[in-house]
Design a protein around this motif. Structure first.
Motif, PDB file in Angstrom:
ATOM      1  N   UNK A   1       0.833  -1.206   0.000  1.00 37.07           N
ATOM      2  CA  UNK A   1       0.000   0.000   0.000  1.00 37.07           C
ATOM      3  C   UNK A   1       0.866   1.255   0.000  1.00 37.07           C
ATOM      4  N   UNK A   2       1.840   1.266   0.884  1.00 32.13           N
ATOM      5  CA  UNK A   2       2.712   2.436   0.997  1.00 32.13           C
ATOM      6  C   UNK A   2       3.521   2.646  -0.272  1.00 32.13           C
ATOM      7  N   UNK A   3       3.988   1.551  -0.876  1.00 34.56           N
ATOM      8  CA  UNK A   3       4.742   1.663  -2.125  1.00 34.56           C
ATOM      9  C   UNK A   3       3.861   2.209  -3.249  1.00 34.56           C
ATOM     10  N   UNK A   4       2.592   1.820  -3.272  1.00 38.65           N
ATOM     11  CA  UNK A   4       1.669   2.329  -4.293  1.00 38.65           C
ATOM     12  C   UNK A   4       1.490   3.838  -4.152  1.00 38.65           C
ATOM     13  N   UNK A   5       1.435   4.312  -2.908  1.00 35.32           N
ATOM     14  CA  UNK A   5       1.211   5.739  -2.656  1.00 35.32           C
ATOM     15  C   UNK A   5       2.480   6.576  -2.811  1.00 35.32           C
ATOM     16  N   UNK A   6       3.642   5.942  -2.756  1.00 34.01           N
ATOM     17  CA  UNK A   6       4.904   6.684  -2.753  1.00 34.01           C
ATOM     18  C   UNK A   6       5.094   7.579  -3.977  1.00 34.01           C
ATOM     19  N   UNK A   7       4.867   7.114  -5.220  1.00 40.83           N
ATOM     20  CA  UNK A   7       5.051   8.018  -6.371  1.00 40.83           C
ATOM     21  C   UNK A   7       4.165   9.257  -6.298  1.00 40.83           C
ATOM     22  N   UNK A   8       2.931   9.081  -5.854  1.00 40.52           N
ATOM     23  CA  UNK A   8       2.024  10.221  -5.728  1.00 40.52           C
ATOM     24  C   UNK A   8       2.524  11.195  -4.660  1.00 40.52           C
ATOM     25  N   UNK A   9       3.027  10.643  -3.539  1.00 38.00           N
ATOM     26  CA  UNK A   9       3.561  11.490  -2.478  1.00 38.00           C
ATOM     27  C   UNK A   9       4.776  12.269  -2.962  1.00 38.00           C
ATOM     28  N   UNK A  10       5.666  11.606  -3.697  1.00 31.30           N
ATOM     29  CA  UNK A  10       6.876  12.263  -4.197  1.00 31.30           C
ATOM     30  C   UNK A  10       6.530  13.374  -5.187  1.00 31.30           C
ATOM     31  N   UNK A  11       5.589  13.104  -6.078  1.00 31.63           N
ATOM     32  CA  UNK A  11       5.184  14.118  -7.056  1.00 31.63           C
ATOM     33  C   UNK A  11       4.602  15.340  -6.357  1.00 31.63           C
ATOM     34  N   UNK A  12       3.791  15.105  -5.334  1.00 32.81           N
ATOM     35  CA  UNK A  12       3.182  16.228  -4.625  1.00 32.81           C
ATOM     36  C   UNK A  12       4.244  17.056  -3.901  1.00 32.81           C
ATOM     37  N   UNK A  13       5.214  16.402  -3.300  1.00 31.04           N
ATOM     38  CA  UNK A  13       6.259  17.126  -2.581  1.00 31.04           C
ATOM     39  C   UNK A  13       7.115  17.949  -3.540  1.00 31.04           C
ATOM     40  N   UNK A  14       7.401  17.396  -4.713  1.00 31.97           N
ATOM     41  CA  UNK A  14       8.162  18.152  -5.711  1.00 31.97           C
ATOM     42  C   UNK A  14       7.385  19.385  -6.137  1.00 31.97           C
ATOM     43  N   UNK A  15       6.086  19.211  -6.377  1.00 34.01           N
ATOM     44  CA  UNK A  15       5.251  20.349  -6.764  1.00 34.01           C
ATOM     45  C   UNK A  15       5.183  21.387  -5.651  1.00 34.01           C
ATOM     46  N   UNK A  16       4.996  20.917  -4.414  1.00 32.81           N
ATOM     47  CA  UNK A  16       4.865  21.839  -3.288  1.00 32.81           C
ATOM     48  C   UNK A  16       6.153  22.603  -3.037  1.00 32.81           C
ATOM     49  N   UNK A  17       7.284  21.960  -3.242  1.00 28.33           N
ATOM     50  CA  UNK A  17       8.562  22.638  -3.019  1.00 28.33           C
ATOM     51  C   UNK A  17       8.755  23.804  -3.977  1.00 28.33           C
ATOM     52  N   UNK A  18       8.184  23.693  -5.171  1.00 27.68           N
ATOM     53  CA  UNK A  18       8.310  24.780  -6.129  1.00 27.68           C
ATOM     54  C   UNK A  18       7.204  25.806  -6.029  1.00 27.68           C
ATOM     55  N   UNK A  19       6.146  25.484  -5.272  1.00 28.40           N
ATOM     56  CA  UNK A  19       5.011  26.402  -5.139  1.00 28.40           C
ATOM     57  C   UNK A  19       5.079  27.149  -3.815  1.00 28.40           C
ATOM     58  N   UNK A  20       4.619  26.518  -2.749  1.00 28.10           N
ATOM     59  CA  UNK A  20       4.579  27.183  -1.446  1.00 28.10           C
ATOM     60  C   UNK A  20       5.818  26.904  -0.602  1.00 28.10           C
ATOM     61  N   UNK A  21       6.604  25.892  -0.989  1.00 28.10           N
ATOM     62  CA  UNK A  21       7.774  25.536  -0.196  1.00 28.10           C
ATOM     63  C   UNK A  21       7.448  24.459   0.815  1.00 28.10           C
TER      64      UNK A  21
END
Length: 305
Positions: free
Chosen positions: A190-210
């Motif tokens: 389950x966690x491995x399935x969610x990991x790509x989505x979590x990583x993509x969101x963190x990359x996006x957030x780092x460039x948006x709000x930090x």
């Protein structure tokens, strides 16, 4: 003259499953206080960090316990992977709603959601698993429906939080119960399935709000610890879900919302309206009826045996 067969012994609850269930709900009961420490962090970042750090912990545990062969076997099962994909989506929704509720001062509504969840479990157990529904469960479910109706009418702004939490976790537990995979392997996948989505969101957030991660030592340490506080009760719960009847698992679940309710009206200082009071009273009454009836029935079985 034929000899009569001895009376059948009453079913005994699996002791390991019971301990796992109690441990899971006790840990979940302190989650509002834990995530209060992250009240200034984006809810999506908290969920993403929970996923990433949980994956690291689960990888270590899987290797330490030599469960890699079982993990590989689960990965090769189409049925297991389909069910775990569904459970991954359900638990991510549950996490996001729960953290958002805490950050926006809806701890009372979140506790109500988990008070409803045991009754949702009873209902799902009957409808989908064909478990028997006695009159106490019927009365309890009817009281819960009445309580939700009162709250929706009197203070309906946060009722969506309660219903989303109750049904997302109810269906999550149901999927995990029928998935042909062990507790550790299932949670790791389950966690491995969610990991790509979590990583993509963190990359996006780092460039948006930090990102908040890395900004302050205390916040960073708490985000790392969120992996442990996430994986541990889920492992316990997944084990309990496979060992206990689903209706029994549902009745254990009021431990966590009771702790959440107490923290909501004490530590968080949230106001309890008349609609809240009526709703909680109806749900507590239903849970009490089921619990008392179950205790009496168990004693009668022991006497008969």
């Amino acid at each position: 003259m034929a000899r009569a067969d001895p009376p059948a012994a009453p079913e005994r609850l699996d002791r390991t499953g019971l301990i796992q269930g109690l441990g899971a709900y006790a840990l979940w009961g302190v989650l509002p206080l834990f995530f209060w420490l992250l009240s200034g962090v984006d809810a999506g970042e908290v969920v993403a960090m929970r996923v990433l750090w949980s994956l690291g912990l689960l990888a270590v545990v899987t290797l330490a316990l030599r469960r890699a062969p079982a993990l590989i076997a689960a990965l090769r099962s189409r049925r297991a992977m389909a069910l775990l994909a569904a459970s991954s989506a359900l638990i991510s929704i549950n996490w996001l709603v729960f953290i958002w509720a805490i950050q926006h001062h809806h701890v009372l509504e979140s506790s109500l959601g988990y008070f409803l969840n045991p009754l949702v479990n009873v209902l799902l157990g009957v409808v989908l698993l064909r478990e028997r529904l006695g009159w106490p469960q019927m009365v309890a479910v009817a009281l819960a429906v009445a309580g939700v109706a009162v709250l929706a009418y009197g203070a309906g702004q946060g009722i969506w939080i309660s219903l989303a939490l109750a049904f997302s976790f109810g269906f999550y537990g149901l999927v995990r119960k029928v998935a042909p995979v062990g507790a550790l392997e299932g949670l790791a996948i389950e966690t491995a399935i969610l990991t790509p989505f979590a990583a993509i969101y963190l990359v996006w957030l780092s460039g948006a709000a930090g990102l908040s991660f890395g900004a302050e030592p205390g916040v960073t340490a708490t985000l790392i610890a969120s992996g442990v506080i996430t994986a541990t009760p889920l492992l316990l719960f997944a084990g309990a879900a496979r060992r206990l009847p689903y209706s029994t698992l549902g009745l254990l679940q009021y431990i966590a919302p009771t702790m959440g309710f107490i923290s909501a009206i004490t530590f968080f200082g949230e106001a309890m309206t008349a609609a809240h009071a009526i709703c909680f009273a109806l749900i507590w009454t239903g849970l009490a009826i089921v619990a008392i009836h179950g205790t009496i029935t168990a004693r009668r079985r022991r006497v008969t045996a």
